[in-house]
Design a protein around this motif. Sequence first.
Motif, PDB file in Angstrom:
ATOM      1  N   THR B  99     115.549  63.763 106.098  1.00 32.89           N
ATOM      2  CA  THR B  99     116.844  63.113 106.197  1.00 32.89           C
ATOM      3  C   THR B  99     116.835  61.787 105.452  1.00 32.89           C
ATOM      4  O   THR B  99     115.959  60.968 105.649  1.00 32.89           O
ATOM      5  CB  THR B  99     117.200  62.864 107.672  1.00 32.89           C
ATOM      6  N   LYS B 100     117.812  61.655 104.622  1.00 28.18           N
ATOM      7  CA  LYS B 100     117.917  60.427 103.846  1.00 28.18           C
ATOM      8  C   LYS B 100     119.300  59.835 104.017  1.00 28.18           C
ATOM      9  O   LYS B 100     120.284  60.551 104.179  1.00 28.18           O
ATOM     10  CB  LYS B 100     117.668  60.723 102.364  1.00 28.18           C
ATOM     11  N   LEU B 101     119.350  58.537 103.962  1.00 30.64           N
ATOM     12  CA  LEU B 101     120.621  57.834 104.089  1.00 30.64           C
ATOM     13  C   LEU B 101     121.049  57.377 102.709  1.00 30.64           C
ATOM     14  O   LEU B 101     120.323  56.643 102.044  1.00 30.64           O
ATOM     15  CB  LEU B 101     120.455  56.637 105.024  1.00 30.64           C
ATOM     16  N   TYR B 102     122.192  57.846 102.317  1.00 32.37           N
ATOM     17  CA  TYR B 102     122.718  57.487 101.007  1.00 32.37           C
ATOM     18  C   TYR B 102     124.050  56.769 101.172  1.00 32.37           C
ATOM     19  O   TYR B 102     124.683  56.829 102.225  1.00 32.37           O
ATOM     20  CB  TYR B 102     122.922  58.733 100.140  1.00 32.37           C
ATOM     21  N   GLY B 103     124.430  56.097 100.115  1.00 28.29           N
ATOM     22  CA  GLY B 103     125.757  55.496 100.055  1.00 28.29           C
ATOM     23  C   GLY B 103     126.425  55.970  98.776  1.00 28.29           C
ATOM     24  O   GLY B 103     125.748  56.168  97.769  1.00 28.29           O
ATOM     25  N   TYR B 104     127.714  56.179  98.816  1.00 28.38           N
ATOM     26  CA  TYR B 104     128.411  56.620  97.606  1.00 28.38           C
ATOM     27  C   TYR B 104     129.763  55.929  97.517  1.00 28.38           C
ATOM     28  O   TYR B 104     130.284  55.414  98.520  1.00 28.38           O
ATOM     29  CB  TYR B 104     128.612  58.147  97.604  1.00 28.38           C
ATOM     30  N   ARG B 105     130.280  55.906  96.329  1.00 25.91           N
ATOM     31  CA  ARG B 105     131.634  55.397  96.124  1.00 25.91           C
ATOM     32  C   ARG B 105     132.154  55.880  94.781  1.00 25.91           C
ATOM     33  O   ARG B 105     131.375  56.329  93.935  1.00 25.91           O
ATOM     34  CB  ARG B 105     131.669  53.874  96.197  1.00 25.91           C
ATOM     35  N   PHE B 106     133.436  55.758  94.608  1.00 23.23           N
ATOM     36  CA  PHE B 106     134.060  56.144  93.346  1.00 23.23           C
ATOM     37  C   PHE B 106     134.498  54.889  92.607  1.00 23.23           C
ATOM     38  O   PHE B 106     134.836  53.875  93.227  1.00 23.23           O
ATOM     39  CB  PHE B 106     135.287  57.036  93.605  1.00 23.23           C
ATOM     40  N   LYS B 107     134.470  55.001  91.315  1.00 22.17           N
ATOM     41  CA  LYS B 107     134.984  53.911  90.476  1.00 22.17           C
ATOM     42  C   LYS B 107     136.156  54.488  89.696  1.00 22.17           C
ATOM     43  O   LYS B 107     136.040  55.575  89.117  1.00 22.17           O
ATOM     44  CB  LYS B 107     133.877  53.435  89.536  1.00 22.17           C
ATOM     45  N   TRP B 108     137.267  53.794  89.685  1.00 24.55           N
ATOM     46  CA  TRP B 108     138.489  54.332  89.086  1.00 24.55           C
ATOM     47  C   TRP B 108     138.805  53.610  87.791  1.00 24.55           C
ATOM     48  O   TRP B 108     138.810  52.377  87.750  1.00 24.55           O
ATOM     49  CB  TRP B 108     139.652  54.225  90.081  1.00 24.55           C
ATOM     50  N   LEU B 109     139.089  54.394  86.756  1.00 24.92           N
ATOM     51  CA  LEU B 109     139.316  53.824  85.421  1.00 24.92           C
ATOM     52  C   LEU B 109     140.678  54.252  84.895  1.00 24.92           C
ATOM     53  O   LEU B 109     141.186  55.323  85.246  1.00 24.92           O
ATOM     54  CB  LEU B 109     138.239  54.315  84.456  1.00 24.92           C
ATOM     55  N   ASP B 110     141.249  53.403  84.044  1.00 25.22           N
ATOM     56  CA  ASP B 110     142.517  53.772  83.410  1.00 25.22           C
ATOM     57  C   ASP B 110     142.246  54.446  82.061  1.00 25.22           C
ATOM     58  O   ASP B 110     141.094  54.734  81.723  1.00 25.22           O
ATOM     59  CB  ASP B 110     143.439  52.548  83.280  1.00 25.22           C
ATOM     60  N   PRO B 142     148.327  54.763  90.889  1.00 23.83           N
ATOM     61  CA  PRO B 142     148.612  55.807  89.894  1.00 23.83           C
ATOM     62  C   PRO B 142     148.058  55.485  88.512  1.00 23.83           C
ATOM     63  O   PRO B 142     148.019  56.359  87.647  1.00 23.83           O
ATOM     64  CB  PRO B 142     150.144  55.850  89.858  1.00 23.83           C
ATOM     65  N   ASP B 143     147.654  54.236  88.278  1.00 26.05           N
ATOM     66  CA  ASP B 143     147.102  53.862  86.965  1.00 26.05           C
ATOM     67  C   ASP B 143     145.757  54.535  86.691  1.00 26.05           C
ATOM     68  O   ASP B 143     145.331  54.619  85.540  1.00 26.05           O
ATOM     69  CB  ASP B 143     146.908  52.342  86.880  1.00 26.05           C
ATOM     70  N   ALA B 144     145.076  54.969  87.729  1.00 24.22           N
ATOM     71  CA  ALA B 144     143.743  55.566  87.546  1.00 24.22           C
ATOM     72  C   ALA B 144     143.877  56.956  86.929  1.00 24.22           C
ATOM     73  O   ALA B 144     144.615  57.805  87.441  1.00 24.22           O
ATOM     74  CB  ALA B 144     143.028  55.642  88.886  1.00 24.22           C
ATOM     75  N   THR B 145     143.163  57.154  85.815  1.00 23.51           N
ATOM     76  CA  THR B 145     143.221  58.455  85.140  1.00 23.51           C
ATOM     77  C   THR B 145     141.843  59.111  85.045  1.00 23.51           C
ATOM     78  O   THR B 145     141.741  60.261  84.626  1.00 23.51           O
ATOM     79  CB  THR B 145     143.790  58.304  83.719  1.00 23.51           C
ATOM     80  N   ALA B 146     140.811  58.373  85.360  1.00 23.37           N
ATOM     81  CA  ALA B 146     139.447  58.917  85.307  1.00 23.37           C
ATOM     82  C   ALA B 146     138.629  58.277  86.416  1.00 23.37           C
ATOM     83  O   ALA B 146     139.036  57.272  86.999  1.00 23.37           O
ATOM     84  CB  ALA B 146     138.816  58.630  83.950  1.00 23.37           C
ATOM     85  N   PHE B 147     137.476  58.875  86.675  1.00 25.29           N
ATOM     86  CA  PHE B 147     136.636  58.318  87.745  1.00 25.29           C
ATOM     87  C   PHE B 147     135.165  58.415  87.383  1.00 25.29           C
ATOM     88  O   PHE B 147     134.769  59.178  86.500  1.00 25.29           O
ATOM     89  CB  PHE B 147     136.906  59.034  89.071  1.00 25.29           C
ATOM     90  N   ARG B 148     134.401  57.616  88.037  1.00 26.36           N
ATOM     91  CA  ARG B 148     132.941  57.690  87.974  1.00 26.36           C
ATOM     92  C   ARG B 148     132.430  57.780  89.408  1.00 26.36           C
ATOM     93  O   ARG B 148     133.053  57.243  90.323  1.00 26.36           O
ATOM     94  CB  ARG B 148     132.345  56.453  87.300  1.00 26.36           C
ATOM     95  N   PHE B 149     131.300  58.444  89.580  1.00 28.87           N
ATOM     96  CA  PHE B 149     130.714  58.624  90.909  1.00 28.87           C
ATOM     97  C   PHE B 149     129.426  57.818  90.981  1.00 28.87           C
ATOM     98  O   PHE B 149     128.583  57.914  90.088  1.00 28.87           O
ATOM     99  CB  PHE B 149     130.441  60.107  91.142  1.00 28.87           C
ATOM    100  N   GLU B 150     129.299  57.006  92.012  1.00 28.14           N
ATOM    101  CA  GLU B 150     128.099  56.170  92.157  1.00 28.14           C
ATOM    102  C   GLU B 150     127.396  56.536  93.470  1.00 28.14           C
ATOM    103  O   GLU B 150     128.052  56.695  94.496  1.00 28.14           O
ATOM    104  CB  GLU B 150     128.475  54.692  92.180  1.00 28.14           C
ATOM    105  N   ILE B 151     126.091  56.651  93.389  1.00 26.41           N
ATOM    106  CA  ILE B 151     125.315  56.989  94.595  1.00 26.41           C
ATOM    107  C   ILE B 151     124.071  56.115  94.636  1.00 26.41           C
ATOM    108  O   ILE B 151     123.462  55.824  93.603  1.00 26.41           O
ATOM    109  CB  ILE B 151     124.962  58.504  94.627  1.00 26.41           C
ATOM    110  N   ASN B 152     123.736  55.662  95.840  1.00 34.49           N
ATOM    111  CA  ASN B 152     122.499  54.888  96.009  1.00 34.49           C
ATOM    112  C   ASN B 152     121.858  55.263  97.338  1.00 34.49           C
ATOM    113  O   ASN B 152     122.392  56.072  98.094  1.00 34.49           O
ATOM    114  CB  ASN B 152     122.768  53.384  95.910  1.00 34.49           C
ATOM    115  N   GLN B 153     120.726  54.669  97.592  1.00 36.31           N
ATOM    116  CA  GLN B 153     120.035  54.929  98.858  1.00 36.31           C
ATOM    117  C   GLN B 153     119.903  53.617  99.591  1.00 36.31           C
ATOM    118  O   GLN B 153     119.586  52.598  98.979  1.00 36.31           O
ATOM    119  CB  GLN B 153     118.660  55.526  98.598  1.00 36.31           C
TER     120      GLN B 153
END
Lengths: 211, 155
Positions: B99-110, B142-153
């Motif tokens: 079991t591992k604890l991770y954190g994630y979030r999205f980054k939104w780009l125009d 609504p300005d966001a047209t693309a995304f990036r995915f970020e993950i860490n531990q």
Amino acid sequence: MKTYSFACVVAGLLLAGCASAPIPSNPVSQASVPPPPPPPTIVKYGDSQSVETVTADFGSTDLQSVAETMVRSMLQSKTIQNSRSAPLVTLAEVNNQTNEPINTRLITQKVRTQLLKSGQVKFAISGNEMQSQVDELKRQNQTGMYRNDGVAKTAKMEGAKYRITGTISTIVKRNRELKDVFYNFTLNLVNNETGVIEWAEEKEIRKTVLN
Amino acid sequence: MAILFSYKSATHDLKHSIYESCLLLTMTATIFLFTSCSSVQPTQITEKQQMTTRMGETSAVDVLDMRSVLRNNLLTAQVSVKNRGPSPDAKTGEVQPDTKLYGYRFKWLDTNGMVVFTDEAWKPLTLTRDQSADLVGVAPTPDATAFRFEINQYK
């Protein structure tokens, strides 16, 4: 009188003697071992968005994730998306039904800020902030110190079409080994005119503490 | 006449053999070139890898799928991840905890690749071995047209 003066002198001498009398019990050891210095204080900046798990109490990560979930869900709702212009909303209370002293206004204010930043919603002043609005209008209209053409007129405030209300509650269980805290946060968007709940969302958080 | 014919024939044979040798040499060189090209070619970076930012020890988490759709005027992203379990310690060979604890979030780009909102909070994610999760994020504007995915531990 002489007796009284003599007694005073003797008492003074005795006191003076007492003051000078204390001799360190072990002067050598006290001189060689100075008291340990206090531990150095380390101050550093951290990532305000990082996962915080100091205790199982409601924390910054919970606040941020709750606000984010609520805002994104509300923005996607048909009530907001089908409005021709940005609807006017106001904040009502979030009822804290937990045993923790949670500042629920922090949650609603964070929700409001993120909704305003999205540009999809406008906010009317809430009931808690009404007094400052009234004070400002009084200051401009009743003190006689402002030009008439620039004064904010009374009876021009806009009423909100919707209000945001919510509840936060917990289920806490514990045994010898662990403590389990389950948070449930619910937010509703109520139509002020009709009383219909137009949107609702909930966020559940589970935190476990191993002893 | 016969001598002249045999001379011409011999010359023709010689030319033919030179031509054949040249052709063989060219083909061999071409094959060598292609082989060498394929051997030094860098490994292809997939779109999923380009769109994922990893921080800390997250190698056990595979990004299986990434997709996005415009829902009610807001970009909605979905990232499917799976924890295939940590590999044993390289030095000691000890089995790492599952079991591992991770954190994630999205980054939104125009459309210009600019970040359109302040950084999201890291959201905690607990994944045991072989557990997968579909992580959904909704753009804040609504300005966001693309995304990036970020993950860490996190510890």
